[in-house]
Design a protein around this motif. Structure first.
Motif, PDB file in Angstrom:
ATOM      1  N   ASP A 262       0.919  -1.270   0.033  1.00 13.30           N
ATOM      2  CA  ASP A 262      -0.087  -0.117   0.016  1.00 13.30           C
ATOM      3  C   ASP A 262       1.072   1.202  -0.032  1.00 13.30           C
ATOM      4  O   ASP A 262       2.024   1.239  -0.293  1.00 13.30           O
ATOM      5  N   ILE A 263       0.412   2.195   0.398  1.00 15.33           N
ATOM      6  CA  ILE A 263       1.225   3.520   0.597  1.00 15.33           C
ATOM      7  C   ILE A 263       1.900   3.186   1.686  1.00 15.33           C
ATOM      8  O   ILE A 263       1.964   2.395   2.504  1.00 15.33           O
ATOM      9  N   LYS A 264       3.235   4.273   1.189  1.00 14.72           N
ATOM     10  CA  LYS A 264       4.596   3.897   2.191  1.00 14.72           C
ATOM     11  C   LYS A 264       4.157   4.183   3.621  1.00 14.72           C
ATOM     12  O   LYS A 264       4.573   3.189   4.284  1.00 14.72           O
ATOM     13  N   ASN A 265       3.187   5.147   4.007  1.00 14.56           N
ATOM     14  CA  ASN A 265       2.900   5.275   5.611  1.00 14.56           C
ATOM     15  C   ASN A 265       2.373   4.151   6.120  1.00 14.56           C
ATOM     16  O   ASN A 265       2.573   3.771   7.064  1.00 14.56           O
ATOM     17  N   THR A 266       1.296   3.382   5.272  1.00 16.31           N
ATOM     18  CA  THR A 266       0.626   2.218   5.938  1.00 16.31           C
ATOM     19  C   THR A 266       1.352   1.320   5.924  1.00 16.31           C
ATOM     20  O   THR A 266       1.644   0.537   6.930  1.00 16.31           O
ATOM     21  N   LEU A 267       2.442   0.858   5.110  1.00 21.40           N
ATOM     22  CA  LEU A 267       3.320   0.003   5.076  1.00 21.40           C
ATOM     23  C   LEU A 267       4.285   0.031   6.221  1.00 21.40           C
ATOM     24  O   LEU A 267       4.754  -1.004   7.108  1.00 21.40           O
ATOM     25  N   VAL A 268       4.883   1.208   6.523  1.00 22.92           N
ATOM     26  CA  VAL A 268       5.627   1.437   7.554  1.00 22.92           C
ATOM     27  C   VAL A 268       5.133   1.035   9.072  1.00 22.92           C
ATOM     28  O   VAL A 268       5.641   0.555   9.872  1.00 22.92           O
ATOM     29  N   ALA A 269       3.697   1.682   9.063  1.00 24.40           N
ATOM     30  CA  ALA A 269       3.126   1.412  10.223  1.00 24.40           C
ATOM     31  C   ALA A 269       2.846   0.010  10.365  1.00 24.40           C
ATOM     32  O   ALA A 269       2.718  -0.577  11.673  1.00 24.40           O
ATOM     33  N   PHE A 270       2.397  -0.856   9.397  1.00 23.59           N
ATOM     34  CA  PHE A 270       2.166  -2.085   9.468  1.00 23.59           C
ATOM     35  C   PHE A 270       3.593  -2.856   9.985  1.00 23.59           C
ATOM     36  O   PHE A 270       3.441  -3.661  10.936  1.00 23.59           O
ATOM     37  N   ALA A 271       4.866  -2.488   9.526  1.00 23.90           N
ATOM     38  CA  ALA A 271       5.723  -3.175   9.892  1.00 23.90           C
ATOM     39  C   ALA A 271       6.115  -2.862  11.503  1.00 23.90           C
ATOM     40  O   ALA A 271       6.633  -3.774  12.203  1.00 23.90           O
ATOM     41  N   LYS A 272       5.935  -1.784  11.633  1.00 33.64           N
ATOM     42  CA  LYS A 272       5.997  -1.221  13.227  1.00 33.64           C
ATOM     43  C   LYS A 272       5.296  -2.272  14.180  1.00 33.64           C
ATOM     44  O   LYS A 272       5.460  -2.476  15.196  1.00 33.64           O
ATOM     45  N   SER A 273       3.923  -2.415  13.727  1.00 33.25           N
ATOM     46  CA  SER A 273       3.020  -3.046  14.543  1.00 33.25           C
ATOM     47  C   SER A 273       3.169  -4.571  14.655  1.00 33.25           C
ATOM     48  O   SER A 273       3.243  -5.138  15.504  1.00 33.25           O
ATOM     49  N   LEU A 274       3.870  -4.917  13.380  1.00 31.40           N
ATOM     50  CA  LEU A 274       4.634  -6.589  13.509  1.00 31.40           C
ATOM     51  C   LEU A 274       5.650  -6.525  14.395  1.00 31.40           C
ATOM     52  O   LEU A 274       5.634  -7.749  15.297  1.00 31.40           O
ATOM     53  N   LYS A 275       6.482  -5.691  14.560  1.00 27.98           N
ATOM     54  CA  LYS A 275       7.308  -5.671  15.598  1.00 27.98           C
ATOM     55  C   LYS A 275       6.998  -5.901  16.894  1.00 27.98           C
ATOM     56  O   LYS A 275       7.694  -6.436  17.595  1.00 27.98           O
ATOM     57  N   LYS A 276       5.848  -4.933  17.223  1.00 30.51           N
ATOM     58  CA  LYS A 276       5.378  -4.700  18.522  1.00 30.51           C
ATOM     59  C   LYS A 276       4.953  -6.245  19.008  1.00 30.51           C
ATOM     60  O   LYS A 276       4.955  -6.624  20.201  1.00 30.51           O
ATOM     61  N   ILE A 277       4.447  -7.219  18.174  1.00 30.18           N
ATOM     62  CA  ILE A 277       4.140  -8.436  18.497  1.00 30.18           C
ATOM     63  C   ILE A 277       5.065  -9.572  18.096  1.00 30.18           C
ATOM     64  O   ILE A 277       4.726 -10.736  18.368  1.00 30.18           O
ATOM     65  N   GLY A 278       6.163  -9.231  17.942  1.00 28.98           N
ATOM     66  CA  GLY A 278       7.094 -10.045  18.021  1.00 28.98           C
ATOM     67  C   GLY A 278       7.628 -10.883  16.657  1.00 28.98           C
ATOM     68  O   GLY A 278       8.372 -11.759  16.654  1.00 28.98           O
ATOM     69  N   VAL A 279       7.044 -10.111  15.463  1.00 27.71           N
ATOM     70  CA  VAL A 279       7.535 -10.965  14.214  1.00 27.71           C
ATOM     71  C   VAL A 279       8.623 -10.459  13.613  1.00 27.71           C
ATOM     72  O   VAL A 279       9.019  -9.274  13.621  1.00 27.71           O
ATOM     73  N   SER A 280       9.507 -11.442  13.271  1.00 28.07           N
ATOM     74  CA  SER A 280      10.749 -10.753  12.797  1.00 28.07           C
ATOM     75  C   SER A 280      10.835 -10.557  11.269  1.00 28.07           C
ATOM     76  O   SER A 280      11.822  -9.747  10.895  1.00 28.07           O
ATOM     77  N   TYR A 281      10.147 -11.455  10.387  1.00 30.72           N
ATOM     78  CA  TYR A 281      10.251 -11.229   8.990  1.00 30.72           C
ATOM     79  C   TYR A 281       8.734 -11.408   8.523  1.00 30.72           C
ATOM     80  O   TYR A 281       7.871 -11.679   9.001  1.00 30.72           O
ATOM     81  N   ALA A 282       8.433 -10.503   7.467  1.00 31.29           N
ATOM     82  CA  ALA A 282       7.005 -10.623   6.742  1.00 31.29           C
ATOM     83  C   ALA A 282       7.489 -10.563   5.305  1.00 31.29           C
ATOM     84  O   ALA A 282       8.578  -9.806   4.971  1.00 31.29           O
TER      85      ALA A 282
END
Length: 86
Positions: free
Chosen positions: A64-84
């Motif tokens: 998606d748009i860059k800002n949404t993708l960055v927020a998505f990646a940060k959210s994954l990090k918060k729940i312990g996901v290392s790769y996506a």
């Protein structure tokens, strides 16, 4: 009279979404949530929105748009996901 509008709730917390929906619930026909919200709040975040008796649309696109993708990646990090994959 409710409009034919889905409210885009691009937030990371349940309280942010609840606060906004409370203000406009009589003027919308549904709630749109995405990766940022779901990865931050999990299934409980979706369940809490059921109290509004409005349809919920999960917009789960990862590219998606860059800002949404960055927020998505940060959210994954918060729940312990290392790769996506994107």
């Amino acid at each position: 009279m409710k409009k034919r509008i889905f409210l885009a709730c691009d937030f990371s917390t349940k309280q942010e979404v609840i606060d906004v929906v409370e203000k406009v619930k009589n003027d919308i026909c549904g709630i749109k949530i995405g990766l940022q919200y779901v990865t931050s709040t999990g299934i409980d975040g979706i369940k809490v929105l059921s109290k509004f008796n409005l349809p919920i649309m999960y917009d789960a696109k990862a590219f998606d748009i860059k800002n949404t993708l960055v927020a998505f990646a940060k959210s994954l990090k918060k729940i312990g996901v290392s790769y996506a994959t994107v």
